[in-house]
Motif scaffolding. Structure first.
Motif, short mmCIF file in Angstrom:
data_model
loop_
_atom_site.label_atom_id
_atom_site.label_comp_id
_atom_site.label_asym_id
_atom_site.label_seq_id
_atom_site.Cartn_x
_atom_site.Cartn_y
_atom_site.Cartn_z
N ILE A 159 -9.12 4.51 0.27
CA ILE A 159 -8.10 3.75 0.95
C ILE A 159 -8.52 2.59 2.01
O ILE A 159 -7.89 1.53 1.96
CB ILE A 159 -7.28 4.61 2.00
N THR A 160 -9.83 2.87 2.68
CA THR A 160 -10.38 1.85 3.27
C THR A 160 -10.81 0.62 2.31
O THR A 160 -10.52 -0.65 2.66
CB THR A 160 -11.58 2.53 3.71
N THR A 161 -11.28 0.96 1.28
CA THR A 161 -11.69 -0.28 0.13
C THR A 161 -10.36 -0.77 -0.25
O THR A 161 -9.98 -2.14 -0.47
CB THR A 161 -12.52 0.24 -0.86
N LEU A 162 -9.26 -0.17 -0.45
CA LEU A 162 -7.91 -0.71 -1.01
C LEU A 162 -7.32 -1.52 0.11
O LEU A 162 -6.80 -2.72 -0.24
CB LEU A 162 -6.80 0.37 -1.22
N LYS A 163 -7.52 -1.27 1.34
CA LYS A 163 -6.96 -2.03 2.43
C LYS A 163 -7.82 -3.01 2.78
O LYS A 163 -7.35 -4.46 2.70
CB LYS A 163 -7.27 -1.33 3.80
N LEU A 164 -9.08 -3.17 2.13
CA LEU A 164 -9.81 -4.28 2.14
C LEU A 164 -9.53 -5.40 1.07
O LEU A 164 -9.31 -6.61 1.38
CB LEU A 164 -11.36 -4.20 1.80
N TYR A 165 -9.04 -4.84 -0.02
CA TYR A 165 -8.55 -5.67 -1.25
C TYR A 165 -7.19 -6.13 -0.61
O TYR A 165 -7.12 -7.32 -0.95
CB TYR A 165 -8.20 -4.73 -2.65
N LEU A 166 -6.27 -5.39 -0.24
CA LEU A 166 -4.96 -5.62 0.08
C LEU A 166 -5.12 -6.68 1.07
O LEU A 166 -4.00 -7.61 1.44
CB LEU A 166 -4.14 -4.51 0.73
N GLY A 167 -6.02 -6.78 2.13
CA GLY A 167 -6.27 -7.82 3.03
C GLY A 167 -6.16 -9.23 2.50
O GLY A 167 -5.93 -10.07 3.09
N ILE A 168 -7.22 -9.40 1.50
CA ILE A 168 -7.37 -10.29 0.69
C ILE A 168 -6.08 -11.11 0.03
O ILE A 168 -5.82 -12.17 0.29
CB ILE A 168 -8.54 -10.23 -0.33
N GLU A 169 -5.25 -10.07 -0.32
CA GLU A 169 -3.88 -10.48 -1.01
C GLU A 169 -2.82 -10.54 0.16
O GLU A 169 -2.14 -11.78 0.01
CB GLU A 169 -3.39 -9.39 -1.67
N LYS A 170 -3.18 -10.34 1.44
CA LYS A 170 -2.51 -10.48 2.44
C LYS A 170 -2.46 -11.90 3.02
O LYS A 170 -1.38 -12.66 3.44
CB LYS A 170 -2.55 -9.55 3.38
N VAL A 171 -3.76 -12.45 2.85
CA VAL A 171 -4.00 -13.84 3.13
C VAL A 171 -3.21 -14.87 2.29
O VAL A 171 -2.63 -15.82 2.76
CB VAL A 171 -5.57 -14.14 3.33
N ARG A 172 -3.07 -14.32 1.05
CA ARG A 172 -2.46 -15.17 0.04
C ARG A 172 -1.07 -15.25 0.21
O ARG A 172 -0.25 -16.03 0.14
CB ARG A 172 -2.67 -14.64 -1.26
N PHE A 173 -0.35 -13.84 0.54
CA PHE A 173 1.08 -13.87 0.32
C PHE A 173 1.80 -13.67 1.73
O PHE A 173 2.80 -13.77 1.86
CB PHE A 173 1.52 -12.43 -0.45
N GLU A 174 0.96 -13.34 2.66
CA GLU A 174 1.29 -13.53 4.25
C GLU A 174 2.49 -12.39 4.22
O GLU A 174 2.40 -11.31 3.82
CB GLU A 174 1.72 -14.78 4.77
N GLU A 175 3.79 -12.81 4.74
CA GLU A 175 4.94 -11.87 5.03
C GLU A 175 5.52 -11.58 3.77
O GLU A 175 6.38 -10.59 3.75
CB GLU A 175 5.92 -12.55 5.98
N ARG A 176 5.08 -12.07 2.73
CA ARG A 176 6.13 -11.66 1.37
C ARG A 176 5.28 -10.37 0.94
O ARG A 176 6.05 -9.75 0.07
CB ARG A 176 5.60 -12.87 0.16
#
Length: 354
Positions: free
Chosen positions: A219-236
């Protein structure tokens, strides 16, 4: 030390040969005791037995050369060798016997010098059968071990191949997003994205795909990956985790969820103007780890219960990885959900670190 002794085939030969001939000599002495023979008779048969034992060492180099012969040639070699060696054993054995037991007796006919050669032939023939039997068994064991090792290496290579197939689409989009942030002078966000990408790639490359990690680490690693995507998509991009505390201790293959999440982002979030939500649920029930990953995207038209060709390479890799690791002790299903979205359900044996 003992294991090392028996691991060497040369040592095995000497040990088994000594044990076998010792048994033969003791057996002949037991027979002599039964017939109440004098002491010099025992010496005669003991010396004869030792002679047969010493001559048996000539068989090994001959048979090692004959090992690769055809079956017919090999059988002929064994018969001829045993017969010649039985004659070589019989003549001095008879002379020793007559000298020690009969005090210098010599027969009138030459045939008496090869008396007992037939029984000696059968002794060497039995010795030969045991030799080839043991050697054949050792060859079968080595072949089995080699096959098992080859299968293990192939299994490991297959897992590593599936594990290291990072989707180029993810890397392209991430690097493209970083480039855009740099051009827009958003250096702080670009630096944050590079750092997260670096950490994620380091984790994915450093971890052995043959080893399992706790679900909490995953989960920690998955959140790291999702953090990258979060920068891309922001609130989307909306993320929702529902993880039971017992599930966090479970052992699972490393980075098993990332390709599934990536598939949801690619086909559900990226294609929607308003983005969407990815929900991950994990719980333990009946000694099994139950995982549910779903999105609220448009879903997909299934083909025989599977994703259509060209969609979801990461999903296919994950399925194959789980199949390699768990065989039939797991389940992996994909289904559309109402009113919209796609759900991946995984069932794994519940394992925890000792």
């Amino acid at each position: 030390m003992q294991n090392h002794l028996f691991a060497n085939t040369k040592h095995q030969f000497y040990i088994l040969n000594c044990v076998g001939w010792t048994g033969y000599i003791l057996t002949t002495h037991v027979g002599a005791i039964y017939w109440d023979k004098p002491i010099n008779y025992y010496w005669a048969i003991f010396i004869g037995g030792v002679l047969g034992f010493l001559l048996s060492f000539l068989l090994r180099p001959i048979y090692r050369k004959a090992w690769n012969f055809s079956t017919t040639k090999k059988v002929l070699t064994v018969i001829v060798t045993c017969w010649l060696l039985s004659l070589v054993w019989a003549i001095p054995d008879n002379l020793i016997f007559w000298e020690v037991y009969k005090h210098g007796y010599r027969p009138k006919h030459w045939v008496s010098y090869i008396n007992g050669s037939v029984s000696k032939f059968y002794i060497y023939l039995c010795w030969s059968c045991l030799y080839f039997g043991i050697k054949f068994y050792q060859g079968m064991q080595e072949a089995t071990q080699s096959a098992l090792k080859a299968n293990a290496l192939a299994h490991e290579a297959q897992l590593k191949m599936l594990r290291y197939q990072l989707n180029p689409h993810f890397l392209f989009n991430t690097l493209n997003a970083i480039s855009t942030l740099v051009l827009e002078n958003q250096t702080e966000r670009a630096n944050e994205m590079v750092t997260r990408l670096s950490n994620f790639l380091r984790y994915s490359l450093d971890n052995d795909p043959m080893q399992k990690v706790t679900f909490e680490q995953e989960i920690t690693t998955l959140k790291l990956y999702l953090g990258i995507e979060k920068v891309r998509f922001e609130e989307r991009l909306e993320i929702n985790f529902e993880i039971d505390s017992e599930a966090e201790k479970a052992l699972i293959p490393s980075l098993i969820l990332q390709p599934l999440v990536e598939n949801s982002i690619k086909y559900a979030i990226a294609k929607s103007e308003n983005g969407g939500c990815i929900c991950l649920r994990a719980k333990v029930f009946a000694r099994e780890l139950l995982l549910e990953l779903k999105d609220d995207g448009p879903g997909v038209e299934m083909v025989d219960g599977e994703l259509p060709n060209g969609r979801g390479v990461g999903v296919k890799n994950t399925r194959e990885r789980l199949s390699e690791l768990y065989n039939d002790k797991h389940s992996f299903t994909i289904s559309n959900i109402q009113p919209c979205g796609l759900q991946v359900s995984i069932r794994l044996p519940y394992e925890i670190a000792e």
